[in-house]
Design an enzyme around this catalytic site. Structure first.
Site, PDB file in Angstrom:
ATOM      1  CG  ASP A  49     -23.212  13.532 -26.447  1.00  0.00           C
ATOM      2  OD1 ASP A  49     -22.022  13.925 -26.433  1.00  0.00           O
ATOM      3  OD2 ASP A  49     -24.172  14.281 -26.741  1.00  0.00           O
ATOM      4  CB  SER A  50     -17.659  11.554 -27.476  1.00  0.00           C
ATOM      5  OG  SER A  50     -17.376  11.216 -26.139  1.00  0.00           O
ATOM      6  CG  ASP A  88     -22.731  14.285 -22.352  1.00  0.00           C
ATOM      7  OD1 ASP A  88     -23.151  15.370 -21.922  1.00  0.00           O
ATOM      8  OD2 ASP A  88     -21.910  14.184 -23.288  1.00  0.00           O
ATOM      9  CD  GLU A 118     -23.574  19.360 -26.529  1.00  0.00           C
ATOM     10  OE1 GLU A 118     -24.035  19.993 -27.511  1.00  0.00           O
ATOM     11  OE2 GLU A 118     -22.884  18.332 -26.658  1.00  0.00           O
ATOM     12  CD  GLU A 185     -16.367  20.009 -27.689  1.00  0.00           C
ATOM     13  OE1 GLU A 185     -17.236  19.636 -26.887  1.00  0.00           O
ATOM     14  OE2 GLU A 185     -15.976  19.323 -28.657  1.00  0.00           O
TER      15      GLU A 185
HETATM   16  O1  KIV Z   1     -19.221  13.749 -25.186  1.00  0.00           O
HETATM   17  C1  KIV Z   1     -18.086  14.104 -24.873  1.00  0.00           C
HETATM   18  O2  KIV Z   1     -17.114  13.335 -24.899  1.00  0.00           O
HETATM   19  C2  KIV Z   1     -17.894  15.483 -24.457  1.00  0.00           C
HETATM   20  C3  KIV Z   1     -16.492  15.980 -24.342  1.00  0.00           C
HETATM   21  C4  KIV Z   1     -15.935  16.259 -25.681  1.00  0.00           C
HETATM   22  C5  KIV Z   1     -16.372  17.157 -23.449  1.00  0.00           C
HETATM   23  O3  KIV Z   1     -18.828  16.186 -24.275  1.00  0.00           O
END
Ligand code: KIV
Length: 260
Positions: A49-50, A88, A118, A185
């Site tokens: 979700d980045s 994610d 998470e 993280e």
């Molecule tokens: O969303 C993402 O890219 C992540 C990574 C930072 C592990 O969760």
């Protein structure tokens, strides 16, 4: 060709398999990047979700919706033949076990092999529900980007005795719930090391090591734009850019304009 559960079990087995080196994981959000990463041999591709920040221009991941994730998971999965694809679960899409299962099923239908969510102890029932439906789950513990607003920023975790113990207990609960691996993280190297040696599933770290304490996890994950230098406006302190794609874009565009 392995199915999704076999791929997840293969990653899990890497905890004790010294023949393949550490687990490599990178994010991808589109077809060409995913295909290049897969062809280069990366073990895991995370549609993180980045996405919200490094592709869609939001200030943090709390703006990402399930529809956005599905769109990008589908594009990535079209480019991948070998790597394990993680979808994610965005914020507010796994508030109850029932909602978590619906979200996980949608991500798998879009092309993810497994899902990531998470949190620690509070997520155990949701994880068990998803796994009972046949979908492998990777946990994400330590600093949780979806809690950035409550936390008031991205702060390294595990510095106090209480926080160290709570995160360790959360990691143990995630393994007991059935996660096949954990993303850790931004926790202290000492805590990452403790979790890695305590658990029998692999840990995949981001921002959990330093020069004095390298390789505190069984693998590493990086955001692709940090690795290739294509998002120059924010680079986390722990990132190691290995290319300068933003510079190449600027250079080639200037050359193109000048050539007209
Ligand atoms: O969303 C993402 O890219 C992540 C990574 C930072 C592990 O969760």
């Amino acid at each position: 060709m392995m199915n999704s559960t076999e791929k997840a079990n293969h990653i899990k087995a890497r905890k004790t398999d010294d023949t393949h080196g550490r687990i490599s994981a990178l994010t991808a959000y589109d077809y060409p990047t995913a295909r290049l990463l897969d062809e280069a041999g990366v073990d895991i591709i995370l549609v993180g979700d980045s996405l919200g920040m490094v592709v869609l221009g939001f200030p943090d991941t709390t703006h990402v919706t399930l529809d956005m994730m599905l769109h990008h998971v589908a594009a990535v999965s079209r480019g991948v033949k070998h790597a394990l694809v993680i979808g994610d679960m965005p914020i507010n899409t796994y508030d109850t076990p029932k909602q978590a299962l619906t979200t996980a099923q949608a991500l798998v239908a879009a092309g993810a092999d497994v899902v990531k969510l998470e949190g620690g102890v509070g997520q155990v029932e949701k994880i068990k529900t998803i796994i009972a439906a046949g979908i492998p789950v990777i946990g994400h513990h330590g600093m949780l980007p979806q809690r950035v607003l409550e936390d008031g920023g991205y702060k390294k975790k595990g510095k106090t005795k209480e926080e160290f113990q709570a995160i360790l207990e959360g990691a143990i609960a995630l393994e007991q719930a059935g996660c096949f691996a954990l993303v850790l993280e931004s926790i202290t190297p000492e805590l990452a090391n403790e979790i890695t040696t305590t658990l029998s599933i692999p840990t995949i770290g981001i921002g959990c090591e330093n020069k004095e304490h390298p390789q505190t996890c069984d693998g590493e994950i990086a955001v692709i734009t940090d690795l290739i230098g294509s998002y120059p406006w924010f680079v986390p302190p722990f990132a190691t850019p290995r290319a300068d794609v933003s510079w190449e874009i600027s250079r080639s565009v200037s050359e193109y304009i000048d050539s007209l």
